[in-house]
Design an enzyme around this catalytic site. Structure first.
Site, mmCIF file in Angstrom:
data_model
loop_
_atom_site.group_PDB
_atom_site.id
_atom_site.type_symbol
_atom_site.label_atom_id
_atom_site.label_comp_id
_atom_site.label_asym_id
_atom_site.label_seq_id
_atom_site.Cartn_x
_atom_site.Cartn_y
_atom_site.Cartn_z
ATOM 1 N N ASP A 78 34.709 15.076 -42.945
ATOM 2 C CA ASP A 78 35.318 14.393 -44.096
ATOM 3 C C ASP A 78 35.276 12.885 -43.858
ATOM 4 O OD1 ASP A 78 37.326 14.608 -42.026
ATOM 5 O OD2 ASP A 78 38.880 14.166 -43.493
ATOM 6 N N GLU A 84 40.417 15.492 -41.137
ATOM 7 C CA GLU A 84 40.877 14.547 -40.111
ATOM 8 C C GLU A 84 41.422 13.271 -40.745
ATOM 9 O OE1 GLU A 84 40.966 11.512 -36.968
ATOM 10 O OE2 GLU A 84 39.953 11.413 -38.893
HETATM 11 N N1 BES Z 1 37.774 7.872 -35.860
HETATM 12 C C1 BES Z 1 39.134 7.601 -36.170
HETATM 13 C C2 BES Z 1 40.022 7.527 -34.954
HETATM 14 C C3 BES Z 1 39.826 6.295 -34.117
HETATM 15 C C4 BES Z 1 39.928 5.046 -34.690
HETATM 16 C C5 BES Z 1 39.578 6.429 -32.787
HETATM 17 C C6 BES Z 1 39.762 3.926 -33.914
HETATM 18 C C7 BES Z 1 39.427 5.327 -32.008
HETATM 19 C C8 BES Z 1 39.509 4.074 -32.583
HETATM 20 C C9 BES Z 1 39.683 8.682 -37.072
HETATM 21 O O1 BES Z 1 38.765 9.127 -38.020
HETATM 22 C C10 BES Z 1 40.870 8.144 -37.820
HETATM 23 O O2 BES Z 1 40.713 7.237 -38.595
HETATM 24 N N2 BES Z 1 42.048 8.701 -37.565
HETATM 25 C C11 BES Z 1 43.229 8.394 -38.309
HETATM 26 C C12 BES Z 1 44.198 9.508 -38.048
HETATM 27 C C13 BES Z 1 45.339 9.590 -39.009
HETATM 28 C C14 BES Z 1 44.889 9.819 -40.429
HETATM 29 C C15 BES Z 1 46.294 10.667 -38.578
HETATM 30 C C16 BES Z 1 43.828 7.068 -37.872
HETATM 31 O O3 BES Z 1 43.768 6.689 -36.703
HETATM 32 O O4 BES Z 1 44.358 6.372 -38.754
HETATM 33 ZN ZN ZN Z 2 38.665 7.618 -39.609
#
Ligand code: BES
Ligand code: ZN
Length: 457
Positions: free
Chosen positions: A88, A153
């Site tokens: 997604d 996610e």
């Molecule tokens: N890929 C990111 C997570 C991430 C961001 C890892 C920056 C390392 C560095 C992931 O897709 C994401 O955006 N996660 C969300 C999770 C939330 C919706 C619970 C986030 O971090 O905001």
């Molecule tokens: Zn993200």
């Protein structure tokens, strides 16, 4: 192994064309009108997984968007990898700021532009291509692998914890591998050993049953927008510390060793500041920028809404005001406990002249691992083979909630093998992925399976 690498090196053009098709499907999990696209993307992914030789491939239902599963389990005696990623993507607005359409992958200056290029379709695809290279050239993988690619996610993985709890056998493994994060910097490959957690809330304030004429009523009632900003203004003190009582109780202090290691990282504060266009950096006093990003919790306002915001002027007292707020959490903070503390604090400071409602949105635990574990070391060797350089070890400020679920529910260690770049505009207009990193990442992934096989069970 030689044949595998050779195959990867000669397949570059085909990889781009195929990745373009994956990126063309607008699988935006947050928007209900894209639910059909999310499902179509799951189907596309399942077909591709079957095509490259994965087995037991299936699109599995959840109460939300489906999970795609597939495996290859014929490396007897070898370790089993549980690979996790997401298909997604985030919404694309403001769409007018994109230089090319977000769902038409476009190559410019060695980078592929599209929503999901870095986060996370490109990184998931890199593993599919590494698996394809092994299975087509060697007829086998050196490890067993199970792939779990989810479709929620970006909206907090609401149904994945239950999925993990109810599919323990299906997910049985020795180590989790995730490629959904960034390298430390261009030319500085890294392995991430900690992520922050998240606690997300909506605050609704109501003053009166309807909007009021600000002349006829102003002065006799509280303005809910004012009440809301007064509440928000009490969340942090002047030194940048969060004022919610108990908020720092479970924060694991940073060791001198870690502090010293981070000071040796090639971090250029001025360049970081310039890259985000900020006049000046700011944060909790007593901590460096990397410490603020990686080892300290935060309180942020993610959105604010109240009253008249159109062109011109309107003399009105709004009936309601709303804010979306969230806190990034660090080990060993617990999102539920933080939620209780936050609600109690809001209740305590809210003026009695308005109704205040706090709604808990998604949350996720922070995650940290020892980086001397043998799987992390194996990943370090694979990075070296793919990128010609040993990785640095770093933390990340973002969150991937399910990683701590794998740790808690299945007892699995995780390796964060991310090849994005910090300036690739994840979640923003003009998201992109560096193609050099993408290709090196495919080689590194192919090597990773071999290195994990050597690390043993
Ligand atoms: N890929 C990111 C997570 C991430 C961001 C890892 C920056 C390392 C560095 C992931 O897709 C994401 O955006 N996660 C969300 C999770 C939330 C919706 C619970 C986030 O971090 O905001
Ligand atoms: Zn993200």
């Amino acid at each position: 192994m030689f044949k595998v690498i050779d195959f990867i090196q000669t397949s570059r053009d085909r990889y781009l064309e195929e990745l373009g098709r994956f990126l063309a499907i607008p699988s935006i999990s947050a928007l209900p009108q894209h639910a059909g696209d999310v499902r179509q993307c799951a189907g596309w992914l399942a077909d591709e997984m079957r095509r490259i030789g994965l087995e037991n491939v299936s699109v599995m239902e959840t109460p939300g968007h489906p999970v795609v599963y597939g495996d290859w389990l014929h490396a007897e005696g070898a370790p089993t990898i549980l690979f996790y990623g997401h298909y997604d993507v985030q919404p694309v607005d403001p769409v007018e700021l994109w230089e090319s359409p977000p769902f038409e992958a476009t190559v410019r200056d060695g980078e592929i532009y599209a929503r999901g290029a870095a986060d996370d379709k490109g990184q998931v695809f890199m593993h599919l291509k590494a698996i394809e290279a092994w299975l087509s050239q060697e007829g086998r993988l050196p490890v067993n692998i199970r792939l779990l690619i989810e479709g929620e996610e970006e909206v907090g993985s609401a149904h994945l914890e239950e999925f993990v709890q109810t599919h323990r056998d299906l997910l049985q493994a020795d180590v989790v591998v995730v490629s959904d994060s960034a390298m430390f910097d261009r030319g500085v490959p890294s392995i991430c050993y900690s992520l922050r957690g998240l606690a997300y809330f909506q605050i609704d304030v109501r003053g009166t049953s309807t909007d009021l004429h600000s002349g006829s009523f102003g002065g006799a009632v509280v303005n809910p927008a004012m009440a809301l900003v007064q509440i928000l203004a009490q969340m942090k003190d002047r030194s940048g510390r969060v004022k919610i009582p108990g908020f720092y109780d479970d924060v694991r202090p940073l060791s001198d060793e870690e502090r010293a290691a981070w000071r040796r990282l090639p971090f250029n504060e001025k360049q970081f500041q310039r890259s985000i266009g900020a006049p000046k950096l700011s944060g909790e006093s007593g901590y460096t920028t990397l410490e603020r990003l990686w080892a300290r919790p935060t309180f942020e306002i993610n959105g604010l809404l109240s009253g008249f915001t159109g062109e011109g002027a309107k003399t009105v007292i709004p009936a309601t005001a709303m804010a979306k707020v969230s806190m990034r959490l660090v080990p060993d903070q617990d999102p539920d406990r933080i939620g209780d503390q936050f609600e109690a604090y809001v209740k305590k400071i809210a003026p009695k002249t308005v109704d205040v409602k706090v709604t808990r949105m998604h949350g996720g635990r922070p995650w940290i691992t020892e980086y001397d574990n043998r799987f992390v070391q194996a990943a370090g060797r694979a990075i070296e083979q793919g990128f010609g350089k040993a990785p640095v070890y770093c933390r990340e400020g973002g969150s991937i909630p399910v990683i701590s679920t794998f740790q808690r529910e299945l007892g699995l260690p995780a390796v964060l093998f991310g090849i994005g770049l910090p300036d690739e505009n994840a979640h923003a207009p003009n998201e992109r992925l560096d193609l050099g990193n993408f290709h090196n990442g495919i080689v590194a992934s192919a090597c990773l399976y071999d290195e994990i096989a050597r690390a043993g069970r």
